[in-house]
Design a protein around this motif. Structure first.
Motif, PDB file in Angstrom:
ATOM      1  N   PHE A 200      -0.789  -5.186  -0.277  1.00 45.05           N
ATOM      2  CA  PHE A 200      -1.575  -4.790  -1.454  1.00 45.05           C
ATOM      3  C   PHE A 200      -0.930  -5.317  -2.733  1.00 45.05           C
ATOM      4  O   PHE A 200      -1.616  -5.686  -3.684  1.00 45.05           O
ATOM      5  CB  PHE A 200      -1.680  -3.265  -1.493  1.00 45.05           C
ATOM      6  CG  PHE A 200      -2.983  -2.744  -2.031  1.00 45.05           C
ATOM      7  CD1 PHE A 200      -4.197  -3.143  -1.495  1.00 45.05           C
ATOM      8  CD2 PHE A 200      -2.995  -1.817  -3.063  1.00 45.05           C
ATOM      9  CE1 PHE A 200      -5.400  -2.650  -1.987  1.00 45.05           C
ATOM     10  CE2 PHE A 200      -4.185  -1.300  -3.558  1.00 45.05           C
ATOM     11  CZ  PHE A 200      -5.393  -1.716  -3.023  1.00 45.05           C
TER      12      PHE A 200
ATOM     13  N   SER B 198      -7.716   7.508  -2.707  1.00 43.47           N
ATOM     14  CA  SER B 198      -7.211   6.139  -2.820  1.00 43.47           C
ATOM     15  C   SER B 198      -8.076   5.161  -2.028  1.00 43.47           C
ATOM     16  O   SER B 198      -8.258   4.004  -2.431  1.00 43.47           O
ATOM     17  CB  SER B 198      -5.773   6.066  -2.293  1.00 43.47           C
ATOM     18  OG  SER B 198      -4.919   6.936  -2.990  1.00 43.47           O
TER      19      SER B 198
ATOM     20  N   ILE C  73      -3.033   6.087  -4.944  1.00 43.63           N
ATOM     21  CA  ILE C  73      -3.088   4.641  -5.172  1.00 43.63           C
ATOM     22  C   ILE C  73      -4.340   4.290  -5.962  1.00 43.63           C
ATOM     23  O   ILE C  73      -5.465   4.589  -5.551  1.00 43.63           O
ATOM     24  CB  ILE C  73      -3.093   3.861  -3.840  1.00 43.63           C
ATOM     25  CG1 ILE C  73      -1.802   4.106  -3.065  1.00 43.63           C
ATOM     26  CG2 ILE C  73      -3.276   2.361  -4.092  1.00 43.63           C
ATOM     27  CD1 ILE C  73      -1.799   3.501  -1.661  1.00 43.63           C
TER      28      ILE C  73
ATOM     29  N   TRP D 298       0.814  -1.221   0.000  1.00 44.02           N
ATOM     30  CA  TRP D 298       0.000   0.000   0.000  1.00 44.02           C
ATOM     31  C   TRP D 298       0.845   1.267   0.000  1.00 44.02           C
ATOM     32  O   TRP D 298       0.728   2.094  -0.894  1.00 44.02           O
ATOM     33  CB  TRP D 298      -0.928  -0.032   1.211  1.00 44.02           C
ATOM     34  CG  TRP D 298      -1.794   1.162   1.410  1.00 44.02           C
ATOM     35  CD1 TRP D 298      -1.590   2.181   2.305  1.00 44.02           C
ATOM     36  CD2 TRP D 298      -3.013   1.474   0.727  1.00 44.02           C
ATOM     37  NE1 TRP D 298      -2.603   3.094   2.235  1.00 44.02           N
ATOM     38  CE2 TRP D 298      -3.502   2.696   1.274  1.00 44.02           C
ATOM     39  CE3 TRP D 298      -3.753   0.850  -0.279  1.00 44.02           C
ATOM     40  CZ2 TRP D 298      -4.682   3.303   0.840  1.00 44.02           C
ATOM     41  CZ3 TRP D 298      -4.932   1.445  -0.714  1.00 44.02           C
ATOM     42  CH2 TRP D 298      -5.383   2.650  -0.163  1.00 44.02           C
TER      43      TRP D 298
ATOM     44  N   THR E 205      -0.518   7.894   5.821  1.00 48.04           N
ATOM     45  CA  THR E 205      -0.537   6.501   5.370  1.00 48.04           C
ATOM     46  C   THR E 205      -0.548   5.561   6.560  1.00 48.04           C
ATOM     47  O   THR E 205      -1.357   4.635   6.635  1.00 48.04           O
ATOM     48  CB  THR E 205       0.693   6.203   4.483  1.00 48.04           C
ATOM     49  OG1 THR E 205       0.776   7.174   3.445  1.00 48.04           O
ATOM     50  CG2 THR E 205       0.592   4.814   3.865  1.00 48.04           C
TER      51      THR E 205
ATOM     52  N   VAL F 141     -10.527   0.630  -2.436  1.00 48.03           N
ATOM     53  CA  VAL F 141     -10.146  -0.597  -1.743  1.00 48.03           C
ATOM     54  C   VAL F 141     -11.223  -1.667  -1.794  1.00 48.03           C
ATOM     55  O   VAL F 141     -10.951  -2.831  -2.107  1.00 48.03           O
ATOM     56  CB  VAL F 141      -9.766  -0.291  -0.274  1.00 48.03           C
ATOM     57  CG1 VAL F 141      -9.475  -1.589   0.472  1.00 48.03           C
ATOM     58  CG2 VAL F 141      -8.554   0.630  -0.224  1.00 48.03           C
TER      59      VAL F 141
END
Length: 308
Positions: free
Chosen positions: A127, A227, A93, A52, A188, A231
């Motif tokens: 990820f 981002s 991402i 990630w 993050t 997910v």
């Protein structure tokens, strides 16, 4: 709760060659690690896909060192907008863009003169483990793949987030998605209970321990809020049934970042999938005392499939 110790990286016995490749006009940074010996013209190679918030080598260098010592060339790269790669917005991402980048990285690896293009293996963590599933499904000509603590079901990960925090993720994500100009960033990694995209499984401790081991002064600890909207839609486990190369899957039974989904792997009914479950959380495989066991499983797997 055991104390984590970063594996020794003081004795680096490989050559590191930096290069770049293009993905949709974006310059991506890569590093090819090869054994010091020069009597062999080409090596079997491993393409490593980080997770990630990954950048090259931060948590993966101990694995690289062991794979190179075993006779492999290993290539890492930075995703667009991360690390030494160009691209905007920074720290963004999109899993499908990352898989596209991994395809470009694979082509770049195959073109390296030190690499046997017919003996390529994939390795992915977190990820990036999900991206390896996508890549392996697209390239049945590859020799094998390893994924550890993989994000196979983004929906399961989202469901593990407390509802109040999830609501904040979604609201900030939509604000970031629709607003013009500079993106909205969130941390993050964060300390337990603090706001960030990862605060579980001692994520902050893992980052600080790795930075200290690498004598790194800073890490750009941001990810775009948009981002987070991707997910739940990223569910690479659905492609496991279509994998046509040997794949080792190492899952952590106490993983609360990317919850392990052994039942979904079993439902794939694919005899090429080998599953090992470890009594660990999401970040334990990067550190002592879990790391030696994890890398041993991986080296044994590579040795077995090389002779197939």
């Amino acid at each position: 709760m055991s104390n984590r110790i970063y594996p020794d990286i003081s004795k680096i016995e490989n050559l590191a060659q930096k290069s770049t490749f293009l993905m949709d006009g974006i310059t991506c940074a890569a590093t090819l690690h090869t054994p010091l010996e020069t009597d062999k013209k080409q090596y079997p190679a491993i393409l490593m896909l980080g997770g990630w918030g990954s950048i090259q080598q931060l948590l993966t260098l101990p694995y690289i060192n062991h794979f190179v010592k075993a006779g492999f060339a290993v290539m890492e790269f930075d995703y667009p907008g991360w690390g030494l790669s160009s691209g905007w917005p920074r720290q963004d991402i999109n899993p499908w863009t990352r898989v596209k980048t991994a395809n470009a990285a694979l082509a770049h690896l195959k073109n390296q003169t030190q690499v046997d293009a017919h003996a390529i293996y994939l390795w992915g963590t977190s990820f990036g483990g999900g991206h390896v599933v996508d890549l392996a499904e697209q390239h049945p000509d590859l020799k094998g793949a390893i994924i550890q603590v993989p994000m196979l079901d983004g929906l399961a990960a989202v469901r593990a987030v407390p509802i109040t925090k999830l609501a904040k993720f979604i609201s900030l994500g939509f604000v970031d998605f629709v607003k013009p100009g500079s993106p909205v960033h969130i941390p993050t990694l964060s300390e337990a209970g603090e706001f960030g995209s990862m605060d579980k499984d001692r994520a902050w401790e893992a980052l600080q321990t790795a930075l200290h081991a690498h004598n790194a002064k800073k890490y750009d600890n941001r990810v775009t809020a948009r981002s987070l909207l991707t997910v739940s839609f990223y569910r690479s486990w659905k492609k496991l049934k279509d994998i046509k190369i040997p794949m080792l899957i190492i899952g952590a039974t106490h993983d609360t970042v990317a919850p392990f989904v052994p039942e979904k792997i079993k439902d794939a009914g694919n005899p090429l999938l080998k599953v090992i479950e470890m009594d660990a959380d999401h970040f334990d495989p990067y550190f002592e005392p879990c790391f030696p066991k994890t890398v041993k499983h991986q080296l044994n797997f590579l040795e077995q499939i090389q002779t197939m």
